[in-house]
Design a protein around this motif. Structure first.
Motif, mmCIF file in Angstrom:
data_model
loop_
_atom_site.group_PDB
_atom_site.id
_atom_site.type_symbol
_atom_site.label_atom_id
_atom_site.label_comp_id
_atom_site.label_asym_id
_atom_site.label_seq_id
_atom_site.Cartn_x
_atom_site.Cartn_y
_atom_site.Cartn_z
ATOM 1 N N VAL A 71 0.879 -1.146 -0.044
ATOM 2 C CA VAL A 71 0.217 0.137 -0.084
ATOM 3 C C VAL A 71 0.916 1.216 0.163
ATOM 4 O O VAL A 71 1.918 1.308 0.764
ATOM 5 C CB VAL A 71 -1.035 -0.107 1.173
ATOM 6 C CG1 VAL A 71 -1.651 1.288 1.267
ATOM 7 C CG2 VAL A 71 -1.907 -1.311 1.302
ATOM 8 N N TYR A 72 0.653 2.083 -0.913
ATOM 9 C CA TYR A 72 1.398 3.526 -0.888
ATOM 10 C C TYR A 72 0.156 4.547 -1.069
ATOM 11 O O TYR A 72 -0.756 4.541 -1.878
ATOM 12 C CB TYR A 72 2.212 3.361 -2.105
ATOM 13 C CG TYR A 72 2.906 4.671 -2.426
ATOM 14 C CD1 TYR A 72 4.275 5.023 -1.594
ATOM 15 C CD2 TYR A 72 2.494 5.815 -3.217
ATOM 16 C CE1 TYR A 72 4.803 6.375 -1.651
ATOM 17 C CE2 TYR A 72 2.920 6.920 -3.231
ATOM 18 C CZ TYR A 72 4.108 7.169 -2.691
ATOM 19 O OH TYR A 72 4.711 8.584 -2.721
ATOM 20 N N ALA A 73 0.452 5.691 -0.584
ATOM 21 C CA ALA A 73 -0.284 6.649 -0.199
ATOM 22 C C ALA A 73 0.571 7.877 -0.206
ATOM 23 O O ALA A 73 1.317 8.115 0.734
ATOM 24 C CB ALA A 73 -1.330 6.729 0.820
ATOM 25 N N PHE A 74 0.350 8.880 -0.983
ATOM 26 C CA PHE A 74 0.936 10.395 -1.132
ATOM 27 C C PHE A 74 -0.252 11.437 -1.174
ATOM 28 O O PHE A 74 -0.832 11.326 -2.036
ATOM 29 C CB PHE A 74 1.774 10.241 -2.371
ATOM 30 C CG PHE A 74 2.445 11.715 -2.262
ATOM 31 C CD1 PHE A 74 3.678 12.065 -1.658
ATOM 32 C CD2 PHE A 74 1.817 12.712 -3.122
ATOM 33 C CE1 PHE A 74 4.282 13.201 -1.890
ATOM 34 C CE2 PHE A 74 2.487 14.108 -3.455
ATOM 35 C CZ PHE A 74 3.566 14.202 -2.597
ATOM 36 N N ILE A 75 -0.192 12.144 -0.345
ATOM 37 C CA ILE A 75 -0.935 13.410 -0.443
ATOM 38 C C ILE A 75 -0.202 14.552 -0.454
ATOM 39 O O ILE A 75 0.746 15.064 -0.048
ATOM 40 C CB ILE A 75 -1.566 13.662 1.036
ATOM 41 C CG1 ILE A 75 -2.401 12.465 1.551
ATOM 42 C CG2 ILE A 75 -2.714 14.674 0.845
ATOM 43 C CD1 ILE A 75 -3.392 11.896 0.546
ATOM 44 N N ASN A 76 -0.404 15.492 -1.648
ATOM 45 C CA ASN A 76 0.455 16.669 -2.045
ATOM 46 C C ASN A 76 -0.267 17.940 -1.404
ATOM 47 O O ASN A 76 -1.295 18.593 -1.707
ATOM 48 C CB ASN A 76 0.111 16.890 -3.447
ATOM 49 C CG ASN A 76 1.035 17.764 -4.206
ATOM 50 O OD1 ASN A 76 1.920 18.253 -3.442
ATOM 51 N ND2 ASN A 76 1.278 18.080 -5.303
ATOM 52 N N ALA A 77 0.279 18.052 -0.179
ATOM 53 C CA ALA A 77 -0.408 19.271 0.536
ATOM 54 C C ALA A 77 0.241 20.606 0.349
ATOM 55 O O ALA A 77 1.164 20.715 -0.488
ATOM 56 C CB ALA A 77 0.217 18.909 2.236
ATOM 57 N N GLY A 78 -0.602 21.572 0.413
ATOM 58 C CA GLY A 78 -0.333 23.057 -0.017
ATOM 59 C C GLY A 78 -1.143 23.376 -0.974
ATOM 60 O O GLY A 78 -2.402 23.030 -1.122
#
Length: 120
Positions: A71-78
């Motif tokens: 499982v991989y999760a990336f959230i692009n904050a900003g």
């Protein structure tokens, strides 16, 4: 942190996972769209924040489900513009019957409980 490419993630998953237990990889790449999810309002940009601890906890929970291998999760904050990536979610495992529902549930959980979006 910059979002890695989907190709990089797939290569890493294939390298780290026993090929006998890997039958599919599902990918969700959410992007900022020009129209609001609440109606016809035009979106110029979005401000994204998220709860990293809750995301990490949910990723670890998902990894314990039968058939789930990675499982991989990336959230692009900003502050993001139309067309920018909001999130990348990847779930890999043995077969569709073990992966589809947890994958969909995970994305919905992220949207409802982890990510905060402000449309501008």
């Amino acid at each position: 942190m910059k979002m890695p490419s989907i190709d990089e993630i797939i290569k890493k998953i294939k390298k780290q996972t026993n090929p006998e237990r890997l039958g599919m990889i599902l990918i969700h790449n959410g992007i900022v769209r020009k129209t609001s999810k609440d109606g016809p309002k035009i979106v110029k940009e979005m401000v994204i924040s998220y709860n990293k601890e809750l995301l990490d906890k949910k990723v670890n929970e998902l990894k314990t489900l039968p058939g789930i291998e990675h499982v991989y999760a990336f959230i692009n904050a900003g502050k993001l513009n139309v067309g920018d990536d909001i999130m990348l979610v990847v779930v890999a495992g043995d077969r569709r019957s073990n992966i589809l529902k947890p994958f969909e549930d995970f994305i919905e959980y992220i949207k409802q409980n982890i990510v905060k979006e402000q449309e501008i």
